[in-house]
Design a protein around this motif. Structure first.
Motif, PDB file in Angstrom:
ATOM      1  N   GLU A 169       0.848  -1.179   0.000  1.00 14.91           N
ATOM      2  CA  GLU A 169       0.000   0.000   0.000  1.00 14.91           C
ATOM      3  C   GLU A 169       0.897   1.248   0.000  1.00 14.91           C
ATOM      4  OE1 GLU A 169      -4.213  -1.089   2.026  1.00 14.91           O
ATOM      5  OE2 GLU A 169      -2.574  -0.742   3.432  1.00 14.91           O
ATOM      6  N   ASP A 170       0.913   1.937  -1.108  1.00 15.79           N
ATOM      7  CA  ASP A 170       1.781   3.103  -1.264  1.00 15.79           C
ATOM      8  C   ASP A 170       1.026   4.356  -0.827  1.00 15.79           C
ATOM      9  OD1 ASP A 170       3.598   5.003  -1.940  1.00 15.79           O
ATOM     10  OD2 ASP A 170       3.621   4.579  -4.083  1.00 15.79           O
ATOM     11  N   PHE A 171       1.248   4.788   0.426  1.00 17.51           N
ATOM     12  CA  PHE A 171       0.501   5.937   0.951  1.00 17.51           C
ATOM     13  C   PHE A 171       1.022   7.262   0.424  1.00 17.51           C
ATOM     14  CE2 PHE A 171      -2.174   3.515   3.598  1.00 17.51           C
ATOM     15  CZ  PHE A 171      -3.179   4.383   4.021  1.00 17.51           C
ATOM     16  N   SER A 172       2.135   7.243  -0.273  1.00 17.18           N
ATOM     17  CA  SER A 172       2.598   8.487  -0.880  1.00 17.18           C
ATOM     18  C   SER A 172       1.599   8.980  -1.931  1.00 17.18           C
ATOM     19  CB  SER A 172       3.972   8.274  -1.518  1.00 17.18           C
ATOM     20  OG  SER A 172       3.912   7.314  -2.556  1.00 17.18           O
ATOM     21  N   ILE A 173       0.847   8.062  -2.533  1.00 17.16           N
ATOM     22  CA  ILE A 173      -0.189   8.457  -3.498  1.00 17.16           C
ATOM     23  C   ILE A 173      -1.242   9.322  -2.812  1.00 17.16           C
ATOM     24  CG2 ILE A 173      -2.056   7.591  -4.960  1.00 17.16           C
ATOM     25  CD1 ILE A 173      -0.375   5.173  -5.584  1.00 17.16           C
ATOM     26  N   LEU A 174      -1.668   8.918  -1.603  1.00 13.16           N
ATOM     27  CA  LEU A 174      -2.677   9.681  -0.876  1.00 13.16           C
ATOM     28  C   LEU A 174      -2.132  11.038  -0.442  1.00 13.16           C
ATOM     29  CD1 LEU A 174      -5.478   9.826   0.371  1.00 13.16           C
ATOM     30  CD2 LEU A 174      -4.580   8.684   2.405  1.00 13.16           C
ATOM     31  N   GLU A 210       0.229  12.819  -1.889  1.00 15.00           N
ATOM     32  CA  GLU A 210       0.338  13.669  -3.076  1.00 15.00           C
ATOM     33  C   GLU A 210      -1.035  14.167  -3.517  1.00 15.00           C
ATOM     34  OE1 GLU A 210       2.308  11.267  -5.930  1.00 15.00           O
ATOM     35  OE2 GLU A 210       4.236  11.242  -4.864  1.00 15.00           O
ATOM     36  N   ALA A 211      -2.048  13.285  -3.463  1.00 13.61           N
ATOM     37  CA  ALA A 211      -3.401  13.692  -3.856  1.00 13.61           C
ATOM     38  C   ALA A 211      -3.947  14.750  -2.911  1.00 13.61           C
ATOM     39  CB  ALA A 211      -4.315  12.472  -3.873  1.00 13.61           C
ATOM     40  N   ALA A 212      -3.666  14.608  -1.615  1.00 10.62           N
ATOM     41  CA  ALA A 212      -4.117  15.614  -0.647  1.00 10.62           C
ATOM     42  C   ALA A 212      -3.472  16.962  -0.913  1.00 10.62           C
ATOM     43  CB  ALA A 212      -3.806  15.134   0.772  1.00 10.62           C
ATOM     44  N   LEU A 213      -2.198  16.942  -1.235  1.00 10.66           N
ATOM     45  CA  LEU A 213      -1.493  18.185  -1.537  1.00 10.66           C
ATOM     46  C   LEU A 213      -2.065  18.834  -2.806  1.00 10.66           C
ATOM     47  CD1 LEU A 213       0.850  20.062  -0.761  1.00 10.66           C
ATOM     48  CD2 LEU A 213       2.344  18.650  -2.204  1.00 10.66           C
ATOM     49  N   MET A 214      -2.352  18.013  -3.818  1.00  3.67           N
ATOM     50  CA  MET A 214      -2.938  18.537  -5.053  1.00  3.67           C
ATOM     51  C   MET A 214      -4.322  19.133  -4.793  1.00  3.67           C
ATOM     52  SD  MET A 214      -1.959  15.603  -7.855  1.00  3.67           S
ATOM     53  CE  MET A 214      -0.270  15.155  -8.217  1.00  3.67           C
ATOM     54  N   TYR A 215      -5.145  18.452  -3.996  1.00  2.58           N
ATOM     55  CA  TYR A 215      -6.466  18.980  -3.650  1.00  2.58           C
ATOM     56  C   TYR A 215      -6.321  20.344  -2.985  1.00  2.58           C
ATOM     57  CZ  TYR A 215     -10.905  19.498  -1.128  1.00  2.58           C
ATOM     58  OH  TYR A 215     -12.093  19.988  -0.626  1.00  2.58           O
ATOM     59  N   ASP A 216      -5.402  20.458  -2.049  1.00  2.00           N
ATOM     60  CA  ASP A 216      -5.205  21.704  -1.311  1.00  2.00           C
ATOM     61  C   ASP A 216      -4.810  22.835  -2.249  1.00  2.00           C
ATOM     62  OD1 ASP A 216      -5.089  22.640   1.594  1.00  2.00           O
ATOM     63  OD2 ASP A 216      -3.144  23.347   0.846  1.00  2.00           O
ATOM     64  N   LEU A 239       4.492  18.369   5.203  1.00  2.00           N
ATOM     65  CA  LEU A 239       3.541  18.951   4.261  1.00  2.00           C
ATOM     66  C   LEU A 239       3.019  20.295   4.773  1.00  2.00           C
ATOM     67  CD1 LEU A 239       1.391  15.812   3.317  1.00  2.00           C
ATOM     68  CD2 LEU A 239       3.187  16.881   1.932  1.00  2.00           C
ATOM     69  N   LYS A 240       2.827  21.251   3.868  1.00  2.00           N
ATOM     70  CA  LYS A 240       2.231  22.536   4.202  1.00  2.00           C
ATOM     71  C   LYS A 240       0.833  22.576   3.588  1.00  2.00           C
ATOM     72  CE  LYS A 240       5.899  24.031   6.292  1.00  2.00           C
ATOM     73  NZ  LYS A 240       5.907  24.242   7.761  1.00  2.00           N
ATOM     74  N   LEU A 241      -0.170  22.264   4.408  1.00  2.00           N
ATOM     75  CA  LEU A 241      -1.536  22.116   3.918  1.00  2.00           C
ATOM     76  C   LEU A 241      -2.449  23.151   4.570  1.00  2.00           C
ATOM     77  CD1 LEU A 241      -1.707  18.222   4.122  1.00  2.00           C
ATOM     78  CD2 LEU A 241      -1.384  19.590   2.054  1.00  2.00           C
ATOM     79  N   ARG A 242      -3.337  23.696   3.748  1.00  2.00           N
ATOM     80  CA  ARG A 242      -4.235  24.741   4.226  1.00  2.00           C
ATOM     81  C   ARG A 242      -5.599  24.188   4.593  1.00  2.00           C
ATOM     82  NH1 ARG A 242      -4.252  29.819   0.347  1.00  2.00           N
ATOM     83  NH2 ARG A 242      -2.099  29.800   1.111  1.00  2.00           N
ATOM     84  N   ARG A 243      -6.116  23.280   3.801  1.00  2.00           N
ATOM     85  CA  ARG A 243      -7.469  22.764   4.016  1.00  2.00           C
ATOM     86  C   ARG A 243      -7.494  21.245   4.235  1.00  2.00           C
ATOM     87  NH1 ARG A 243      -8.708  27.290   0.960  1.00  2.00           N
ATOM     88  NH2 ARG A 243     -10.655  28.334   1.593  1.00  2.00           N
ATOM     89  N   VAL A 244      -6.385  20.661   4.495  1.00  2.00           N
ATOM     90  CA  VAL A 244      -6.303  19.208   4.676  1.00  2.00           C
ATOM     91  C   VAL A 244      -5.537  18.912   5.964  1.00  2.00           C
ATOM     92  CG1 VAL A 244      -5.501  17.013   3.724  1.00  2.00           C
ATOM     93  CG2 VAL A 244      -6.365  18.796   2.192  1.00  2.00           C
ATOM     94  N   SER A 294      -5.597   5.366 -10.618  1.00  5.78           N
ATOM     95  CA  SER A 294      -4.284   4.748 -10.816  1.00  5.78           C
ATOM     96  C   SER A 294      -3.150   5.662 -10.410  1.00  5.78           C
ATOM     97  CB  SER A 294      -4.104   4.344 -12.293  1.00  5.78           C
ATOM     98  OG  SER A 294      -5.073   3.397 -12.678  1.00  5.78           O
ATOM     99  N   THR A 295      -3.428   6.974 -10.344  1.00  7.36           N
ATOM    100  CA  THR A 295      -2.392   7.940  -9.988  1.00  7.36           C
ATOM    101  C   THR A 295      -2.917   8.902  -8.935  1.00  7.36           C
ATOM    102  OG1 THR A 295      -3.061   9.536 -11.688  1.00  7.36           O
ATOM    103  CG2 THR A 295      -1.470   7.826 -12.342  1.00  7.36           C
ATOM    104  N   SER A 296      -2.013   9.637  -8.311  1.00  7.53           N
ATOM    105  CA  SER A 296      -2.411  10.621  -7.311  1.00  7.53           C
ATOM    106  C   SER A 296      -3.220  11.746  -7.940  1.00  7.53           C
ATOM    107  CB  SER A 296      -1.167  11.179  -6.618  1.00  7.53           C
ATOM    108  OG  SER A 296      -0.255  11.721  -7.560  1.00  7.53           O
ATOM    109  N   SER A 297      -2.931  12.090  -9.178  1.00  4.93           N
ATOM    110  CA  SER A 297      -3.685  13.138  -9.852  1.00  4.93           C
ATOM    111  C   SER A 297      -5.134  12.726 -10.076  1.00  4.93           C
ATOM    112  CB  SER A 297      -3.020  13.472 -11.198  1.00  4.93           C
ATOM    113  OG  SER A 297      -3.725  14.490 -11.876  1.00  4.93           O
ATOM    114  N   GLU A 298      -5.349  11.463 -10.459  1.00  2.00           N
ATOM    115  CA  GLU A 298      -6.720  10.973 -10.637  1.00  2.00           C
ATOM    116  C   GLU A 298      -7.472  10.996  -9.313  1.00  2.00           C
ATOM    117  OE1 GLU A 298      -6.668   7.137 -12.429  1.00  2.00           O
ATOM    118  OE2 GLU A 298      -5.764   7.818 -14.313  1.00  2.00           O
ATOM    119  N   LEU A 299      -6.817  10.618  -8.229  1.00  4.45           N
ATOM    120  CA  LEU A 299      -7.470  10.649  -6.923  1.00  4.45           C
ATOM    121  C   LEU A 299      -7.815  12.085  -6.528  1.00  4.45           C
ATOM    122  CD1 LEU A 299      -8.466   9.374  -4.322  1.00  4.45           C
ATOM    123  CD2 LEU A 299      -6.108   9.339  -3.478  1.00  4.45           C
ATOM    124  N   ALA A 300      -6.922  13.040  -6.788  1.00  2.54           N
ATOM    125  CA  ALA A 300      -7.205  14.447  -6.480  1.00  2.54           C
ATOM    126  C   ALA A 300      -8.400  14.947  -7.285  1.00  2.54           C
ATOM    127  CB  ALA A 300      -5.968  15.300  -6.770  1.00  2.54           C
TER     128      ALA A 300
END
Length: 617
Positions: free
Chosen positions: A419-424, A426-432, A486-491, A561-567
């Protein structure tokens, strides 16, 4: 024995009763007839009688010893219908020898039960002092005590897990079904660590035997291969000791695979020594997990593969979790396995508002405590009102969800390499970043003021996301260090380990589930997704070969399949949260339909119970 009164013998059987077993019948005997040998040419008992007796879980009286028994005992027991009582009495009348003079005992009249003490059975004149045991043929008397004990012994199963039973939900569910649906005594032999579910700990038919975990960290620093061999040898000895001497002899062993070494060899040896059967529950292939760290071509992985295949083929039966795995086992391993899909048990369900509020009150400290520096959720710790949590509020005794609450996203993991949690992350950072860009926010804006405005009720088109990651495992600290950077504003992220009773409540309180499981073999399915569906929680799941056996796209979840798709999926699902999320609500309805369509007990009764009964014989 009257077929309507199977409880009369109380697991003893007719032979045990006639042998004078210490277990006394619960009902008074009101009539006994000496029949002698079955008259030649007599037809066997009517089919209706045979079916009724067999339906009570007892062998018919005429098959207990392989010969017609010389006694037929009529007992009132729980038979309260006079017509039925008379009908039962008449059912046995054709088996009386018509050439023998009828006894002088008083017959039972229809609609009436005899009063006073029961009449003494009329023994044959030639044996006035004979006892029931001596009146039977010698062949029927032989081994009667052993037959009585065997008939009185409840069937028993041993569930073997070379791991933490608290983190093995499927084997916990097996144990509950064996006890509640198969009516068996269950011994669980597993490593300690986490508490299993309360229903397991409180079940009087389930007995947990904890083994100590083997830790050889010192030796592994010197030689990893030596540590693996020594660990396997120690575990083999421990398994033999527990399975041979610490638990009563079971009728069947059910063992979780993986791990395969040394579990399969130890259980096979013990099943042969103790005369028991052996069933493997294939969750995955152990050699593929080992290959994640050593590579498929490593000699250790090849030896592990041979071991797993060789001893797996020696089992008397097998379960597996997908049709793809069933095909692989049949085609390349020579193993016939029954597909037993994972389904959530009944305690996985949507949580009520009150349950949500009470859960978040218990978890308040864990939820408000940030991993590292302050974030958009930790600001809520300034609220001192005990009637308010991050997501709920209680006013005048009524509980409601906050309109400006964060969206709760849940994932559970063993923190392992599959389970590669780096995908999650990265997706959280992209969402933010994407939300900030969509709302036109500057990078230099005051985040602290934004969080205060949100706490005070200001709403935006996109909500804050609170990711709660549950589970234990070796990579947890590694990912927590990444979260701190990570520097997150809304996550915000929270990692925790929940009690087995609180985990279903968390799933039942969440808005979305995420699964990053990709399977080392590509042939198993994530149990976490099954549990989420049971709670009516839609899922965004990592895509791999057989995941579509479980996740139906645009019906109960989405794949990525990718962090971008999850975001992208997070942006689509949570726009307008909490009131205007049409797609999220549709997926939630589909997940609830999937979870309620079939539960574990129904799946187990249909597919597992017949195999267990067949293997035991």
């Amino acid at each position: 024995i009257t077929p309507g009164n199977c409880g009369l013998t109380d697991r003893v059987g007719v032979d045990g009763l006639l042998a004078g077993s210490s277990r006394r019948p619960a009902a008074a005997i009101h009539r006994a007839e000496w029949l002698g040998p079955q008259p030649p040419g007599r037809e066997p008992p009517p089919p209706s009688l045979a079916e009724e007796t067999q339906g009570c879980g007892r062998r018919p009286w005429w098959k207990v010893s392989g010969k017609a028994l010389p006694w037929v005992v009529m007992a009132t027991g729980p038979v309260n219908d006079p017509d039925r009582w008379d009908q039962q009495f008449r059912t046995f009348q054709p088996f009386l020898d018509p050439n023998r003079e009828q006894s002088s005992s008083v017959p039972i009249a229809a609609g009436r039960r005899p009063s006073g003490p029961p009449p003494r059975p009329p023994f044959p004149p030639s044996t006035p002092s004979a006892s029931p045991s001596s009146l039977r043929p010698s062949s029927a008397r032989k081994g009667s005590t052993a037959m009585a004990e065997e008939a009185g012994r409840r069937r028993r199963a041993a569930v073997v897990v070379l791991g933490d039973i608290g983190r093995s939900p499927r084997m916990q569910y097996h144990s509950l079904s064996l006890a509640n649906q198969a009516g068996m005594e269950v011994d669980i032999v597993a490593n300690g660590g986490s508490d299993p579910h309360l229903s397991l700990r409180e079940n009087p038919s389930i007995h947990i035997h904890e083994m100590k975990s083997v830790q050889l960290s010192g030796i592994s620093k010197i030689s990893g291969a030596l540590a693996l061999l020594l660990k396997a040898a120690i575990q083999f000895i421990m398994l033999i000791w527990f399975l041979c001497f610490k638990i009563p002899r079971p009728d069947v062993f059910i063992v979780q695979n993986p791990p395969s070494v040394p579990t399969l060899a130890a259980v096979k040896l013990v099943s042969w020594l103790r005369g028991a059967k052996f069933i493997v529950d294939w969750h995955n292939f152990g050699y593929t997990l080992l290959g994640l760290s050593h590579g498929r071509s490593h000699v250790i992985v090849k030896v592990y593969f041979w071991f797993e295949k060789h001893f797996g083929r020696m089992a008397d039966g097998a379960f597996c979790v997908t049709k793809a795995m069933q095909h692989e086992l049949a085609q390349n391993w020579g193993i016939k396995a029954t597909v037993l899909y994972d389904h959530s048990p009944e305690f996985f369900r949507p949580a009520s508002l009150t349950e949500k509020h009470e859960l978040f009150c218990r978890l308040g400290g864990s939820i408000c405590g940030a991993i590292g520096s302050a974030d958009c959720i930790s600001v809520e710790k300034e609220v001192e009102d005990k009637n308010t949590t991050v997501l709920t509020g209680k006013i005048d005794g009524g509980v409601s969800l906050k309109p400006n609450r964060p969206a709760l996203v849940v994932s559970s993991t063993s923190w392992t390499p599959d389970e590669d949690f780096s995908i999650l992350l990265e997706a959280a950072l992209m969402y933010d970043r994407r939300v900030a860009a969509t709302l036109g926010e500057e990078d230099s804006m005051d985040e602290g003021q934004l969080w205060i405005d949100i706490k005070n009720g200001k709403q935006f088109d996109y909500p804050r996301l609170l990711f709660v990651i549950t589970g234990k495992g070796p990579d947890r600290k590694k990912y927590e260090e990444q979260i701190k950077r990570l520097k997150l504003r809304r996550v915000a992220f929270r990692t925790m380990w929940l009690a087995s009773e609180d985990y279903p409540l968390l799933l039942g309180s969440a808005d979305l589930g995420v699964s990053l499981h990709t399977s080392s073999s590509g042939l198993d399915l994530p149990m976490k997704v099954v549990d989420m569906f049971g709670c009516g929680l839609p899922v965004c799941a990592a895509s791999f070969s057989c995941i579509e056996e479980l996740v139906k796209v645009n019906r109960n979840g989405l794949l990525f399949s990718t962090s971008s798709e999850l975001a992208d999926e997070l942006m689509m699902l949570f726009k307008g949260f909490p009131e205007e999320c049409v797609t999220l609500k549709s997926l939630k309805d589909g997940a609830l339909s999937t979870g309620s369509s079939s539960k574990w007990s129904a799946e187990w009764g249909t597919n597992a119970l017949p195999l267990v009964n067949q293997v035991i014989g």
